[in-house]
Design a protein around this motif. Structure first.
Motif, PDB file in Angstrom:
ATOM      1  N   LEU A 187       0.825  -1.226   0.000  1.00 10.84           N
ATOM      2  CA  LEU A 187       0.000   0.000   0.000  1.00 10.84           C
ATOM      3  C   LEU A 187       0.855   1.270   0.000  1.00 10.84           C
ATOM      4  N   GLY A 188       1.963   1.226  -0.700  1.00 12.84           N
ATOM      5  CA  GLY A 188       2.817   2.402  -0.856  1.00 12.84           C
ATOM      6  C   GLY A 188       3.909   2.536   0.168  1.00 12.84           C
ATOM      7  N   LEU A 189       3.919   1.710   1.190  1.00 12.83           N
ATOM      8  CA  LEU A 189       4.932   1.841   2.238  1.00 12.83           C
ATOM      9  C   LEU A 189       6.343   1.471   1.759  1.00 12.83           C
ATOM     10  N   PHE A 190       6.437   0.695   0.687  1.00 11.08           N
ATOM     11  CA  PHE A 190       7.760   0.334   0.179  1.00 11.08           C
ATOM     12  C   PHE A 190       8.509   1.549  -0.363  1.00 11.08           C
ATOM     13  N   VAL A 191       7.793   2.608  -0.693  1.00 16.87           N
ATOM     14  CA  VAL A 191       8.449   3.838  -1.143  1.00 16.87           C
ATOM     15  C   VAL A 191       9.338   4.404  -0.033  1.00 16.87           C
ATOM     16  N   LEU A 192       8.948   4.206   1.234  1.00 18.36           N
ATOM     17  CA  LEU A 192       9.800   4.621   2.351  1.00 18.36           C
ATOM     18  C   LEU A 192      11.128   3.868   2.332  1.00 18.36           C
ATOM     19  N   VAL A 193      11.083   2.598   1.989  1.00 18.69           N
ATOM     20  CA  VAL A 193      12.301   1.793   1.891  1.00 18.69           C
ATOM     21  C   VAL A 193      13.165   2.306   0.741  1.00 18.69           C
ATOM     22  N   ILE A 194      12.538   2.637  -0.376  1.00 19.20           N
ATOM     23  CA  ILE A 194      13.277   3.181  -1.520  1.00 19.20           C
ATOM     24  C   ILE A 194      13.936   4.494  -1.144  1.00 19.20           C
ATOM     25  N   ASN A 195      13.203   5.374  -0.480  1.00 17.35           N
ATOM     26  CA  ASN A 195      13.766   6.664  -0.061  1.00 17.35           C
ATOM     27  C   ASN A 195      14.940   6.474   0.899  1.00 17.35           C
ATOM     28  N   ALA A 196      14.797   5.563   1.849  1.00 18.43           N
ATOM     29  CA  ALA A 196      15.885   5.297   2.798  1.00 18.43           C
ATOM     30  C   ALA A 196      17.087   4.734   2.072  1.00 18.43           C
ATOM     31  N   TRP A 197      16.875   3.844   1.139  1.00 19.04           N
ATOM     32  CA  TRP A 197      17.965   3.259   0.365  1.00 19.04           C
ATOM     33  C   TRP A 197      18.706   4.342  -0.432  1.00 19.04           C
ATOM     34  N   ILE A 198      17.952   5.270  -1.037  1.00 19.76           N
ATOM     35  CA  ILE A 198      18.570   6.376  -1.782  1.00 19.76           C
ATOM     36  C   ILE A 198      19.407   7.244  -0.850  1.00 19.76           C
ATOM     37  N   LEU A 199      18.893   7.543   0.343  1.00 24.82           N
ATOM     38  CA  LEU A 199      19.661   8.341   1.301  1.00 24.82           C
ATOM     39  C   LEU A 199      20.924   7.619   1.754  1.00 24.82           C
ATOM     40  N   MET A 200      20.855   6.317   1.906  1.00 27.69           N
ATOM     41  CA  MET A 200      22.043   5.565   2.310  1.00 27.69           C
ATOM     42  C   MET A 200      23.081   5.535   1.185  1.00 27.69           C
ATOM     43  N   ILE A 201      22.641   5.533  -0.062  1.00 24.91           N
ATOM     44  CA  ILE A 201      23.570   5.639  -1.188  1.00 24.91           C
ATOM     45  C   ILE A 201      24.228   7.017  -1.206  1.00 24.91           C
ATOM     46  N   ILE A 202      23.446   8.054  -0.966  1.00 26.37           N
ATOM     47  CA  ILE A 202      23.999   9.408  -0.919  1.00 26.37           C
ATOM     48  C   ILE A 202      24.991   9.534   0.228  1.00 26.37           C
ATOM     49  N   ASP A 203      24.719   8.848   1.347  1.00 26.63           N
ATOM     50  CA  ASP A 203      25.654   8.819   2.473  1.00 26.63           C
ATOM     51  C   ASP A 203      27.017   8.279   2.036  1.00 26.63           C
ATOM     52  N   LYS A 204      27.008   7.264   1.178  1.00 29.35           N
ATOM     53  CA  LYS A 204      28.272   6.691   0.691  1.00 29.35           C
ATOM     54  C   LYS A 204      28.945   7.583  -0.348  1.00 29.35           C
ATOM     55  N   LEU A 205      28.150   8.356  -1.084  1.00 25.35           N
ATOM     56  CA  LEU A 205      28.700   9.195  -2.154  1.00 25.35           C
ATOM     57  C   LEU A 205      29.293  10.511  -1.664  1.00 25.35           C
ATOM     58  N   ILE A 206      28.719  11.084  -0.618  1.00 24.71           N
ATOM     59  CA  ILE A 206      29.107  12.421  -0.182  1.00 24.71           C
ATOM     60  C   ILE A 206      29.769  12.356   1.186  1.00 24.71           C
ATOM     61  N   ASP A 207      31.014  12.846   1.231  1.00 29.11           N
ATOM     62  CA  ASP A 207      31.693  12.979   2.523  1.00 29.11           C
ATOM     63  C   ASP A 207      31.040  14.116   3.298  1.00 29.11           C
ATOM     64  N   GLY A 208      30.860  13.918   4.569  1.00 28.75           N
ATOM     65  CA  GLY A 208      30.250  14.948   5.402  1.00 28.75           C
ATOM     66  C   GLY A 208      28.830  14.615   5.803  1.00 28.75           C
ATOM     67  N   LEU A 209      28.225  13.610   5.170  1.00 33.30           N
ATOM     68  CA  LEU A 209      26.909  13.126   5.568  1.00 33.30           C
ATOM     69  C   LEU A 209      27.093  11.742   6.156  1.00 33.30           C
ATOM     70  N   THR A 210      26.573  11.552   7.357  1.00 28.69           N
ATOM     71  CA  THR A 210      26.662  10.249   8.025  1.00 28.69           C
ATOM     72  C   THR A 210      25.288   9.860   8.531  1.00 28.69           C
TER      73      THR A 210
END
Length: 108
Positions: free
Chosen positions: A60-83
């Motif tokens: 019912l759309g809740l998997f989009v939260l998982v997608i958003n979290a996954w994207i943020l965790m990828i950005i965490d690996k890409l950008i120094d200064g975000l943890t």
């Protein structure tokens, strides 16, 4: 376009300030995160949502939260200064970013 980038940067910075499990080094890092987040949301996220559409419908759309979290965790690996300390912090951070971003864009 510049207004949206500034609002997104402020939201990313405030969201990191509010959460103990998310750290951001400076406002310049928040600008970088906002740029990368915007690019990923524009080009990659629609494809991911399309590929996971059956699972998104099933939850019912809740998997989009998982997608958003996954994207943020990828950005965490890409950008120094975000943890981001873990998956659940990323989920909470994505919710806060979404709510604050909607509120700020509604105001301005």
């Amino acid at each position: 376009m510049l207004k949206i980038l500034i609002i997104n940067s402020i939201v990313v910075f405030i969201g990191a300030y509010l959460l103990e499990g998310v750290k951001i080094k400076s406002f310049w890092t928040a600008i970088g995160v906002a740029i990368v987040l915007g690019l990923i949301n524009m080009f990659i996220k629609p494809l991911i949502v399309l590929l996971t559409l059956p699972l998104t419908i099933l939850t019912l759309g809740l998997f989009v939260l998982v997608i958003n979290a996954w994207i943020l965790m990828i950005i965490d690996k890409l950008i120094d200064g975000l943890t981001i300390k873990g998956f659940w912090w990323a989920v909470l951070y994505s919710i806060i970013i979404s709510v604050l971003n909607s509120f700020m864009l509604w105001i301005f």
